[in-house]
Design a protein around this motif. Structure first.
Motif, PDB file in Angstrom:
ATOM      1  N   LEU A  62       0.825  -1.204   0.000  1.00 51.21           N
ATOM      2  CA  LEU A  62       0.000   0.000   0.000  1.00 51.21           C
ATOM      3  C   LEU A  62       0.860   1.254   0.000  1.00 51.21           C
ATOM      4  O   LEU A  62       0.627   2.179  -0.767  1.00 51.21           O
ATOM      5  CB  LEU A  62      -0.916   0.008   1.228  1.00 51.21           C
ATOM      6  CG  LEU A  62      -1.897  -1.168   1.356  1.00 51.21           C
ATOM      7  CD1 LEU A  62      -2.684  -1.063   2.651  1.00 51.21           C
ATOM      8  CD2 LEU A  62      -2.840  -1.211   0.163  1.00 51.21           C
TER       9      LEU A  62
ATOM     10  N   SER B 166     -15.286   5.011   4.948  1.00 51.02           N
ATOM     11  CA  SER B 166     -15.747   5.711   3.750  1.00 51.02           C
ATOM     12  C   SER B 166     -16.529   6.964   4.106  1.00 51.02           C
ATOM     13  O   SER B 166     -16.799   7.798   3.246  1.00 51.02           O
ATOM     14  CB  SER B 166     -16.611   4.772   2.907  1.00 51.02           C
ATOM     15  OG  SER B 166     -17.693   4.292   3.679  1.00 51.02           O
TER      16      SER B 166
ATOM     17  N   LEU C 116      -4.904   9.879   1.133  1.00 52.33           N
ATOM     18  CA  LEU C 116      -5.467   8.634   1.649  1.00 52.33           C
ATOM     19  C   LEU C 116      -5.173   7.510   0.663  1.00 52.33           C
ATOM     20  O   LEU C 116      -5.383   7.655  -0.546  1.00 52.33           O
ATOM     21  CB  LEU C 116      -6.980   8.780   1.843  1.00 52.33           C
ATOM     22  CG  LEU C 116      -7.404   9.724   2.968  1.00 52.33           C
ATOM     23  CD1 LEU C 116      -8.921   9.945   2.948  1.00 52.33           C
ATOM     24  CD2 LEU C 116      -6.972   9.188   4.328  1.00 52.33           C
ATOM     25  N   VAL C 117      -4.680   6.414   1.190  1.00 51.64           N
ATOM     26  CA  VAL C 117      -4.297   5.269   0.369  1.00 51.64           C
ATOM     27  C   VAL C 117      -5.434   4.255   0.379  1.00 51.64           C
ATOM     28  O   VAL C 117      -6.041   4.013   1.425  1.00 51.64           O
ATOM     29  CB  VAL C 117      -3.017   4.618   0.932  1.00 51.64           C
ATOM     30  CG1 VAL C 117      -2.620   3.406   0.097  1.00 51.64           C
ATOM     31  CG2 VAL C 117      -1.896   5.636   0.991  1.00 51.64           C
ATOM     32  N   VAL C 118      -5.704   3.692  -0.774  1.00 52.37           N
ATOM     33  CA  VAL C 118      -6.781   2.699  -0.905  1.00 52.37           C
ATOM     34  C   VAL C 118      -6.162   1.326  -1.140  1.00 52.37           C
ATOM     35  O   VAL C 118      -5.211   1.191  -1.912  1.00 52.37           O
ATOM     36  CB  VAL C 118      -7.701   3.060  -2.092  1.00 52.37           C
ATOM     37  CG1 VAL C 118      -8.804   2.016  -2.242  1.00 52.37           C
ATOM     38  CG2 VAL C 118      -8.300   4.435  -1.889  1.00 52.37           C
ATOM     39  N   ASP C 119      -6.665   0.343  -0.454  1.00 49.26           N
ATOM     40  CA  ASP C 119      -6.273  -1.041  -0.753  1.00 49.26           C
ATOM     41  C   ASP C 119      -6.999  -1.435  -2.033  1.00 49.26           C
ATOM     42  O   ASP C 119      -8.239  -1.466  -2.055  1.00 49.26           O
ATOM     43  CB  ASP C 119      -6.689  -1.955   0.410  1.00 49.26           C
ATOM     44  CG  ASP C 119      -6.239  -3.393   0.205  1.00 49.26           C
ATOM     45  OD1 ASP C 119      -5.919  -3.763  -0.939  1.00 49.26           O
ATOM     46  OD2 ASP C 119      -6.214  -4.144   1.198  1.00 49.26           O
TER      47      ASP C 119
ATOM     48  N   PRO D 156     -11.607  -1.420  -2.648  1.00 55.48           N
ATOM     49  CA  PRO D 156     -11.653   0.000  -3.025  1.00 55.48           C
ATOM     50  C   PRO D 156     -12.666   0.812  -2.229  1.00 55.48           C
ATOM     51  O   PRO D 156     -12.505   2.027  -2.095  1.00 55.48           O
ATOM     52  CB  PRO D 156     -12.010  -0.051  -4.519  1.00 55.48           C
ATOM     53  CG  PRO D 156     -12.609  -1.405  -4.733  1.00 55.48           C
ATOM     54  CD  PRO D 156     -11.942  -2.309  -3.763  1.00 55.48           C
ATOM     55  N   SER D 157     -13.699   0.166  -1.715  1.00 57.25           N
ATOM     56  CA  SER D 157     -14.689   0.932  -0.951  1.00 57.25           C
ATOM     57  C   SER D 157     -14.530   0.712   0.549  1.00 57.25           C
ATOM     58  O   SER D 157     -15.393   1.101   1.328  1.00 57.25           O
ATOM     59  CB  SER D 157     -16.102   0.528  -1.388  1.00 57.25           C
ATOM     60  OG  SER D 157     -16.304  -0.852  -1.138  1.00 57.25           O
TER      61      SER D 157
ATOM     62  N   ARG E  24      -9.634   3.203   4.282  1.00 55.66           N
ATOM     63  CA  ARG E  24      -8.479   3.828   3.627  1.00 55.66           C
ATOM     64  C   ARG E  24      -7.451   4.218   4.687  1.00 55.66           C
ATOM     65  O   ARG E  24      -7.776   4.262   5.877  1.00 55.66           O
ATOM     66  CB  ARG E  24      -8.930   5.055   2.832  1.00 55.66           C
ATOM     67  CG  ARG E  24      -9.719   4.669   1.579  1.00 55.66           C
ATOM     68  CD  ARG E  24     -10.433   5.853   0.988  1.00 55.66           C
ATOM     69  NE  ARG E  24     -11.414   6.364   1.942  1.00 55.66           N
ATOM     70  CZ  ARG E  24     -11.861   7.625   1.958  1.00 55.66           C
ATOM     71  NH1 ARG E  24     -11.375   8.493   1.104  1.00 55.66           N
ATOM     72  NH2 ARG E  24     -12.757   8.007   2.835  1.00 55.66           N
TER      73      ARG E  24
END
Lengths: 233, 152
Positions: free
Chosen positions: A87, A161, A177-180, A184-185, A188
């Motif tokens: 990530l 979210s 903010l990093v998203v896995d 995606p939802s 973060r």
């Protein structure tokens, strides 16, 4: 052996209870369970399970705080966990680190997880069941002290979210903010660094509904001007 | 009603109420270590339900009473084998009475603590302990009699 007449037994019990209450050791808390969430939505029933969940999370915080004292690694320090997704990675103080997203890690309960791998640490730190961890709280965080000379603090912030953006409170500079990618939802992440001596990090969260929430991340000893009985958050 | 999504608000509740809850839990369980667990569990439960709770103080106190009762049941056998962190006042007659109170069955001790430490009414104690007010009156009367007898 003590003598108590009938009329005074109530008063005596009252006095003793008060004395015991006053003598009760009330340690300053090392961490606020404000950020502790049960690992599952089901009713946990036995309180020992709740205590275990709390201990697991607090244990993770303690563990990462102790990483700085860990002996030389016996495995590749930045090896990804099995099936892990990188990530974000960086270097704080003198330590390189990497944060991975992962699912269904061995010897953990719940998913998804994040795994923090730190150079020089004997093993990675896993934090799992992230969605449940954040029940009722849009922002949680974990922290670790890295580096030997400058003792920088690395903070991993988790947001739901519900949070649209994070920003530094003073400068309003936005925090990425990093998203896995596998979720995606989902939760973060934001990675922050701060000098250990600063003791706190003030953020502002902008929620999707337009509300603005302060979020203060704290570590280290209580402030010098803390009143007696100050409970460290 | 507190917004639990606000970390500062949750921290404020924690800082404000934790010391008193620890004291109450210690009196109910007779163990500082168990009291720590009980209060921790109470806060965890509170956070799960805080969005529906108007009175954090009352909710957490009730949670502590309930958790102390279940903890007492669960650990009754363990208690004989483990070392407890027992509060000492360093006043011999108080410590002697505290030992007697700790040795009481949980319902007797809980009734005495809620009545004489928390100053709760018999009706409120009955609600907290899940019994009838008449039972509370009996528990208090018999509890005091046991204390008096033990200290004679």
């Amino acid at each position: 052996m003590i003598e108590i007449d009938t009329e005074s037994v109530e008063a005596h019990v009252r006095t003793v209870l008060r004395a015991v209450a006053d003598a009760t050791t009330v340690h300053a808390a090392d961490a606020v369970p404000t950020y502790v969430r049960s690992r599952s939505r089901r009713r946990l029933g036995p309180s020992i399970m709740m205590a275990a969940c709390a201990a697991a999370f607090l244990g993770a915080v303690v563990l990462v705080s102790e990483l700085r004292d860990a002996p030389p690694p016996t495995v590749d320090p930045l090896a990804a966990p099995e099936g892990g997704r990188l990530l974000v990675a960086g270097k704080t103080g003198s330590k390189a680190w990497a944060l991975y997203g992962a699912d269904n890690l061995k010897e953990t309960k719940g998913t998804p997880c994040v795994t923090l791998v730190v150079e020089g640490a004997r093993k990675a730190t896993n934090l799992c069941n992230l969605e449940a961890l954040q029940q009722g709280s849009s922002i949680t965080y974990m922290k670790t002290v890295l580096g030997t000379a400058d003792r920088n603090v690395l903070l991993i912030v988790f947001v739901t979210s519900e949070v649209e953006r994070l920003a530094l409170r003073t400068s309003l500079q936005e925090v990425p903010l990093v998203v896995d990618p596998a979720h995606p939802s989902g939760i973060r992440f934001a990675v922050l660094e701060a000098p250990s001596a600063s003791g706190r990090f003030d953020l502002t969260a902008i929620l999707r509904d337009g509300m603005i929430k302060p979020a203060t991340l704290m570590w280290g000893p209580p402030p010098k001007d803390a009143p007696p009985g100050y409970m460290y958050p | 009603m507190i917004d639990v999504r606000d970390p500062q608000a949750a921290e404020e509740v924690y800082r404000r109420l934790r010391p008193d809850l620890l004291r109450l839990a210690n009196l109910l369980t007779g163990s500082e270590a168990v009291a720590e667990d009980v209060v921790q569990d109470a806060f965890v439960g509170y956070q799960r339900n805080a969005g529906h709770v108007d009175n954090a103080d009352g909710y957490l106190r009730t949670s502590v009473v309930n958790l102390a009762r279940t903890t007492h049941r669960r650990s009754a056998r363990e208690r004989t084998r483990r070392v407890e962190a027992v509060t000492v006042t360093h006043i011999p007659e108080y410590d002697e009475t505290w030992a007697v109170l700790r040795a009481l069955p949980y319902r007797y001790r809980a009734a005495l603590v809620l009545r004489f430490y928390e100053d709760m009414s018999e009706a409120a104690i009955a609600e907290a302990l899940g019994c009838r007010p008449g039972t509370v009156k009996s528990l208090i009367h018999r509890g005091l009699a046991r204390v008096k007898e033990a200290l004679r």
